[in-house]
Design a protein around this motif. Structure first.
Motif, PDB file in Angstrom:
ATOM      1  N   GLY A   1       0.806  -1.226   0.000  1.00 58.77           N
ATOM      2  CA  GLY A   1       0.000   0.000   0.000  1.00 58.77           C
ATOM      3  C   GLY A   1       0.830   1.264   0.000  1.00 58.77           C
ATOM      4  O   GLY A   1       0.438   2.276  -0.593  1.00 58.77           O
ATOM      5  N   TRP A   2       1.969   1.236   0.661  1.00 57.94           N
ATOM      6  CA  TRP A   2       2.833   2.415   0.733  1.00 57.94           C
ATOM      7  C   TRP A   2       4.052   2.293  -0.176  1.00 57.94           C
ATOM      8  O   TRP A   2       4.942   3.151  -0.133  1.00 57.94           O
ATOM      9  CB  TRP A   2       3.299   2.639   2.173  1.00 57.94           C
ATOM     10  N   ALA A   3       4.139   1.251  -0.985  1.00 57.62           N
ATOM     11  CA  ALA A   3       5.339   1.014  -1.796  1.00 57.62           C
ATOM     12  C   ALA A   3       5.688   2.180  -2.718  1.00 57.62           C
ATOM     13  O   ALA A   3       6.868   2.554  -2.821  1.00 57.62           O
ATOM     14  CB  ALA A   3       5.188  -0.279  -2.602  1.00 57.62           C
ATOM     15  N   PRO A   4       4.728   2.803  -3.419  1.00 56.35           N
ATOM     16  CA  PRO A   4       5.115   3.924  -4.285  1.00 56.35           C
ATOM     17  C   PRO A   4       5.760   5.074  -3.507  1.00 56.35           C
ATOM     18  O   PRO A   4       6.772   5.643  -3.957  1.00 56.35           O
ATOM     19  CB  PRO A   4       3.786   4.353  -4.914  1.00 56.35           C
ATOM     20  N   GLU A   5       5.186   5.407  -2.351  1.00 61.58           N
ATOM     21  CA  GLU A   5       5.751   6.491  -1.544  1.00 61.58           C
ATOM     22  C   GLU A   5       7.114   6.096  -0.973  1.00 61.58           C
ATOM     23  O   GLU A   5       8.032   6.918  -0.902  1.00 61.58           O
ATOM     24  CB  GLU A   5       4.790   6.845  -0.403  1.00 61.58           C
ATOM     25  N   ARG A   6       7.223   4.836  -0.554  1.00 60.25           N
ATOM     26  CA  ARG A   6       8.504   4.349  -0.038  1.00 60.25           C
ATOM     27  C   ARG A   6       9.573   4.400  -1.124  1.00 60.25           C
ATOM     28  O   ARG A   6      10.715   4.799  -0.871  1.00 60.25           O
ATOM     29  CB  ARG A   6       8.298   2.919   0.455  1.00 60.25           C
ATOM     30  N   ALA A   7       9.218   4.016  -2.335  1.00 61.66           N
ATOM     31  CA  ALA A   7      10.175   4.067  -3.445  1.00 61.66           C
ATOM     32  C   ALA A   7      10.568   5.508  -3.745  1.00 61.66           C
ATOM     33  O   ALA A   7      11.752   5.806  -4.006  1.00 61.66           O
ATOM     34  CB  ALA A   7       9.564   3.415  -4.687  1.00 61.66           C
ATOM     35  N   SER A   8       9.620   6.413  -3.680  1.00 57.32           N
ATOM     36  CA  SER A   8       9.896   7.808  -3.985  1.00 57.32           C
ATOM     37  C   SER A   8      10.867   8.420  -2.988  1.00 57.32           C
ATOM     38  O   SER A   8      11.843   9.080  -3.367  1.00 57.32           O
ATOM     39  CB  SER A   8       8.586   8.601  -4.010  1.00 57.32           C
ATOM     40  N   VAL A   9      10.623   8.200  -1.692  1.00 54.28           N
ATOM     41  CA  VAL A   9      11.497   8.797  -0.688  1.00 54.28           C
ATOM     42  C   VAL A   9      12.883   8.153  -0.732  1.00 54.28           C
ATOM     43  O   VAL A   9      13.903   8.816  -0.488  1.00 54.28           O
ATOM     44  CB  VAL A   9      10.867   8.691   0.719  1.00 54.28           C
ATOM     45  N   ALA A  10      12.945   6.858  -1.074  1.00 58.04           N
ATOM     46  CA  ALA A  10      14.251   6.198  -1.189  1.00 58.04           C
ATOM     47  C   ALA A  10      15.042   6.776  -2.365  1.00 58.04           C
ATOM     48  O   ALA A  10      16.252   7.031  -2.250  1.00 58.04           O
ATOM     49  CB  ALA A  10      14.063   4.690  -1.357  1.00 58.04           C
ATOM     50  N   ARG A  11      14.370   6.994  -3.500  1.00 59.72           N
ATOM     51  CA  ARG A  11      15.066   7.579  -4.657  1.00 59.72           C
ATOM     52  C   ARG A  11      15.574   8.979  -4.333  1.00 59.72           C
ATOM     53  O   ARG A  11      16.701   9.352  -4.689  1.00 59.72           O
ATOM     54  CB  ARG A  11      14.117   7.639  -5.860  1.00 59.72           C
ATOM     55  N   GLU A  12      14.742   9.765  -3.657  1.00 58.43           N
ATOM     56  CA  GLU A  12      15.144  11.130  -3.315  1.00 58.43           C
ATOM     57  C   GLU A  12      16.362  11.116  -2.389  1.00 58.43           C
ATOM     58  O   GLU A  12      17.285  11.920  -2.542  1.00 58.43           O
ATOM     59  CB  GLU A  12      13.958  11.841  -2.641  1.00 58.43           C
ATOM     60  N   THR A  13      16.391  10.160  -1.458  1.00 60.03           N
ATOM     61  CA  THR A  13      17.516  10.075  -0.521  1.00 60.03           C
ATOM     62  C   THR A  13      18.774   9.587  -1.223  1.00 60.03           C
ATOM     63  O   THR A  13      19.870  10.106  -0.981  1.00 60.03           O
ATOM     64  CB  THR A  13      17.156   9.140   0.643  1.00 60.03           C
ATOM     65  N   LEU A  14      18.642   8.593  -2.101  1.00 55.42           N
ATOM     66  CA  LEU A  14      19.812   8.090  -2.827  1.00 55.42           C
ATOM     67  C   LEU A  14      20.435   9.165  -3.701  1.00 55.42           C
ATOM     68  O   LEU A  14      21.653   9.145  -3.961  1.00 55.42           O
ATOM     69  CB  LEU A  14      19.420   6.875  -3.679  1.00 55.42           C
ATOM     70  N   ALA A  15      19.635  10.116  -4.150  1.00 54.74           N
ATOM     71  CA  ALA A  15      20.164  11.204  -4.973  1.00 54.74           C
ATOM     72  C   ALA A  15      21.080  12.121  -4.175  1.00 54.74           C
ATOM     73  O   ALA A  15      21.860  12.885  -4.764  1.00 54.74           O
ATOM     74  CB  ALA A  15      19.008  12.002  -5.579  1.00 54.74           C
ATOM     75  N   ARG A  16      20.980  12.056  -2.833  1.00 56.01           N
ATOM     76  CA  ARG A  16      21.773  12.958  -1.985  1.00 56.01           C
ATOM     77  C   ARG A  16      22.995  12.291  -1.377  1.00 56.01           C
ATOM     78  O   ARG A  16      23.772  12.941  -0.674  1.00 56.01           O
ATOM     79  CB  ARG A  16      20.899  13.499  -0.848  1.00 56.01           C
ATOM     80  N   ILE A  17      23.169  10.978  -1.604  1.00 52.24           N
ATOM     81  CA  ILE A  17      24.301  10.269  -1.015  1.00 52.24           C
ATOM     82  C   ILE A  17      25.013   9.472  -2.101  1.00 52.24           C
ATOM     83  O   ILE A  17      24.576   9.437  -3.255  1.00 52.24           O
ATOM     84  CB  ILE A  17      23.850   9.333   0.127  1.00 52.24           C
ATOM     85  N   ASP A  18      26.128   8.841  -1.728  1.00 54.15           N
ATOM     86  CA  ASP A  18      26.870   8.012  -2.679  1.00 54.15           C
ATOM     87  C   ASP A  18      27.317   6.736  -1.978  1.00 54.15           C
ATOM     88  O   ASP A  18      27.091   6.572  -0.773  1.00 54.15           O
ATOM     89  CB  ASP A  18      28.069   8.791  -3.237  1.00 54.15           C
ATOM     90  N   PRO A  19      27.958   5.805  -2.705  1.00 55.36           N
ATOM     91  CA  PRO A  19      28.301   4.512  -2.103  1.00 55.36           C
ATOM     92  C   PRO A  19      29.260   4.584  -0.915  1.00 55.36           C
ATOM     93  O   PRO A  19      29.416   3.577  -0.202  1.00 55.36           O
ATOM     94  CB  PRO A  19      28.950   3.749  -3.267  1.00 55.36           C
ATOM     95  N   SER A  20      29.882   5.729  -0.659  1.00 54.15           N
ATOM     96  CA  SER A  20      30.762   5.821   0.506  1.00 54.15           C
ATOM     97  C   SER A  20      29.979   5.918   1.807  1.00 54.15           C
ATOM     98  O   SER A  20      30.547   5.760   2.884  1.00 54.15           O
ATOM     99  CB  SER A  20      31.693   7.037   0.369  1.00 54.15           C
ATOM    100  N   TRP A  21      28.676   6.205   1.721  1.00 52.47           N
ATOM    101  CA  TRP A  21      27.840   6.298   2.918  1.00 52.47           C
ATOM    102  C   TRP A  21      27.416   4.889   3.335  1.00 52.47           C
ATOM    103  O   TRP A  21      26.917   4.120   2.510  1.00 52.47           O
ATOM    104  CB  TRP A  21      26.579   7.119   2.643  1.00 52.47           C
ATOM    105  N   PRO A  22      27.549   4.543   4.616  1.00 52.58           N
ATOM    106  CA  PRO A  22      27.065   3.227   5.061  1.00 52.58           C
ATOM    107  C   PRO A  22      25.572   3.029   4.795  1.00 52.58           C
ATOM    108  O   PRO A  22      25.127   1.906   4.561  1.00 52.58           O
ATOM    109  CB  PRO A  22      27.357   3.221   6.568  1.00 52.58           C
TER     110      PRO A  22
END
Length: 750
Positions: free
Chosen positions: A122-143
């Protein structure tokens, strides 16, 4: 970015500033969380939060609240009941007060995971959206790169596209490798395993799971999760014995609801291949899963498990139980944010139930599920019959349908307030349903009655509820009042002793139990005698130990301390770090044992400590001669041995030389215990792989460590390849040898 560096840096600052307790709590919270010790998390977090706020440390506050949510959401699957805190923490972590906190990103994961627990699809689209937005602000060096990547992968899978999830994980893996973070690939494996299982790629799932077991995280929660995955995989491969061997016992996974859905999946497939009975015990276990998840405010997960439980109930000829699960599914479906496949699942269960009800009835007079069906059918003919209502409630409670029993009894008690037996059952239902609000209201209503009998009943209800809430003082005030009544004098003392035991107040335990036995010498033997033995053992009251042991038909000749040599057992100890460890021991008395196994060497050593244990076994396994070896929990040390332990690492010299090393160590009043198995390999500086040896050595507190280090050096002098013990050499004051061994360890990558 190393988001943990500030945590490492602040530890010495806190200790220099006199905040040792806060520093310890910061270290213990994550360990308790990942090892599934959630009661301990709930006890540690409020104190840590209060200390962080008092010290004016908003970053530490974010850290503490985040790890508490990790326990509540990722491990205990709390949905609605944790959602408010998850939202509040995101707001606080991104406020001016906590500006720049590296773990603000982690709070986003907490919120995304919380939405998933409420209703994953039920919340998967919103969960995917917030995850994409967060990944855009970090890189693989972040744990947290792998954590947020798994959130997005999980959202894609819950949207019904495990293939897209797997492709995304492949992309993230390439990013990790390209950034020199390939070692973090194992953090993506749990989600990869889930996708592969869902896609039916079982051989690939097995390979990924074996990789995770060998190279992934070793904390208790991850270890159990991978064991469950192995059971799911082997069951699908038709390898029932392997599946059962890997599946944890229910007692180990019940505290952690995040394990419930995959565990149910493993059980369902074991039943399908005939490797596990579809019986009443299975039904009870699944109902415990469903009830716990519902209390946590999760909707989709208990819906899915209820669907499986209903089909299993139909399969074993228990349509009454299937109907209860169907009613649960209907309640939960109404709360889902998006229906997904819920309507189809409901339709399948309804059809299965109709078929089961139309089938010839099986004769099972002693079956508790059949008794429930009989009660339901009789209730149609005799509505309002008090005895039948109580029998119906007992049948529901016996199958762990506590919420349903409470609802039934509430309606009856409202109409028949003087049915004291029903009121007693209602309290049990509230307790089993973990319904504190209705439990409290029942006690208050009885206490407010003008009837002294109801007031007395209300005190007992309140005392028991407050004890469950660990409000010992309030519980004891009610019990002290009850202890003045002749009919309650002994039961009230036994209840107060139970409260004192939970607080490890052994003098109070012994005093109260002594009083109970003086008041009623013919009191039946029972758990109170074991509690008296424990308390008396801690206090050295050996006459009382022998007295209660005799009441339990356990003859203990002589007098004075009891230190005999009984059977082999295992003891679960807790180290100062909060880590648990299970160690082999020899039982030396009714509730004492001497530890035989060298414990973790990064904690105070426990070898040869004599400990007091809880006599209620946590489990058991069979030894080589099919005798049970019981596991007990340590309650505390009785006598410390004070041993010191060190590691020995290097190339395996063969069994003969190891036997020589063991004799050398024993001659110096020490113990030599091999820790590594056949899979341990070491690589020489030239690149040659050889069998490895990793062992512990432990010595008595007054042992000559220099002599021990020298004796080991003499024993290995002719070995073709090295064994090293730098910590022992340093403790012995031999700095040249310590540095030489460190150099060898670096050269051989030990």
């Amino acid at each position: 970015m190393d988001i943990w560096q500030w945590v490492h840096d602040i530890d010495p600052e806190l200790r220099r500033g006199g905040q040792q307790q806060l520093a310890d709590l910061i270290r213990r919270l994550p360990a308790a969380t990942v090892d599934d010790h959630h009661e301990r998390v709930d006890a540690l977090a409020p104190e840590a939060l209060a200390l962080a706020r008092a010290a004016g440390l908003p970053w530490v506050e974010v850290f503490v609240r985040h790890w508490h949510l990790q326990s509540r959401v990722l491990h205990r699957s709390q949905g609605d009941m944790a959602l408010g805190e998850a939202v509040a923490l995101v707001d606080f972590a991104h406020s001016e007060a906590a500006r720049g906190c590296p773990q603000a990103v982690c709070t986003v994961q907490d919120l995304a995971a919380c939405y998933s627990q409420v209703d994953g699809p039920g919340w998967a689209p919103e969960r995917a959206s917030v995850a994409r937005e967060t990944l855009a602000r970090i890189d693989p060096s972040w744990p947290c790169f792998t954590c947020i990547s798994c959130e997005l992968a999980g959202a894609l899978r819950e949207q019904g596209d495990p293939r897209a999830s797997l492709e995304f994980l492949d992309v993230q893996l390439k990013q990790l490798v390209g950034a020199g973070q390939g070692r973090e690939r194992t953090s993506l494996l749990p989600e990869r395993i889930a996708c592969l299982i869902e896609l039916g790629r079982i051989d690939d799932a097995l390979a990924a799971c074996q990789d995770a077991v060998a190279n992934g995280r070793r904390d208790e929660s991850q270890r159990r999760a991978r064991q469950i995955d192995l059971a799911r995989i082997y069951a699908r491969l038709g390898r029932g014995d392997d599946a059962r061997r890997h599946l944890p016992v229910p007692e180990d996974i019940l505290p952690t609801p995040s394990h419930y859905e995959p565990y149910t999946d493993a059980l369902v497939h074991l039943v399908r291949i005939g490797a596990r009975s579809n019986d009443v015990e299975l039904g009870r276990l699944l109902q415990r899963f469903i009830a716990r998840l519902q209390r946590n405010g999760s909707h989709r997960l208990p819906f899915v498990i209820a669907a499986a439980a209903a089909e299993l109930a139909v399969g074993r000829g228990s349509p009454a139980v299937a109907a209860l699960h169907l009613a649960t599914m209907e309640r939960l479906a109404a709360r889902l944010r998006r229906p997904g496949d819920a309507p189809e699942r409901l339709a399948r269960v309804r059809l299965s139930l109709e078929t089961a009800l139309a089938a010839p009835r099986q004769q099972r007079p002693d079956d508790p599920e059949e008794r429930l069906r009989e009660c339901i059918e009789a209730s149609v003919v005799r509505p309002g019959d008090a005895e039948l209502v109580r029998r119906h409630a007992v049948a529901l409670l016996g199958l762990d349908f506590a919420r349903e029993a409470a609802d039934l009894l509430e309606r009856h008690v409202d109409a028949h307030p003087d049915d004291d037996d029903a009121v007693t059952l209602l309290e049990i239902a509230y307790r089993d349903a973990d319904d504190d609000d209705r439990h409290r209201a029942l006690g208050e209503r009885l206490l407010a009655s003008a009837d002294p009998v109801k007031q007395r009943h209300g005190r007992w209800v309140a005392a028991r509820r407050l004890a469950r809430a660990r409000d010992w003082d309030a519980s004891n005030r009610h019990l002290e009042h009850l202890a003045g009544e002749p009919g309650d004098a002994v039961p009230a003392r036994l209840a107060r002793a139970s409260n004192a035991r939970a607080q490890a107040d052994w003098p109070a335990v012994l005093r109260l139990l002594d009083e109970a036995l003086q008041l009623q010498p013919d009191l039946d033997p029972g758990p109170h005698d074991w509690d008296r033995i424990v308390a008396a053992t801690f206090l050295g009251a050996w006459d009382r130990v022998r007295h209660s042991a005799a009441r339990l038909d356990m003859a203990l000749p002589g007098d004075g301390p009891i230190d005999e040599r009984w059977e082999l057992c295992r003891i679960r100890v807790e180290h100062p770090s909060g880590k648990m460890q299970e160690l082999y021991a020899t039982r030396t008395g009714p509730v004492t044992a001497r530890l035989l196994q060298i414990s973790r060497i990064d904690q105070p050593q426990r070898l040869f400590d004599q400990v007091v244990f809880d006599p209620r076994p946590l489990g058991s396994h069979q030894d080589d001669e099919d005798r049970p070896v019981y596991l007990y929990a340590e309650l505390g040390p009785l006598q410390r041995a004070g041993y010191r332990a060190f590691s020995v690492d290097g190339v395996h010299p063969g069994e003969g030389p190891i036997a020589v090393l063991r004799r050398v160590v024993q001659s110096l009043r020490g113990s030599f215990q091999v820790q590594s198995g056949d899979r341990y390999r070491v690589t020489s500086p030239a690149g040659d792989e050889k069998p490895g040896l990793y062992a512990f050595v432990a010595f008595a507190p007054d042992a000559d460590l220099r002599a021990a280090s020298d004796a080991l050096a003499t024993s290995v002098a002719d070995f073709a390849d090295p064994l090293v013990w730098p910590e022992l050499a340093e403790a012995a004051g031999d700095q040249p040898r310590a540095e030489q061994h460190r150099e060898l360890a670096r050269a051989w990558a030990l």
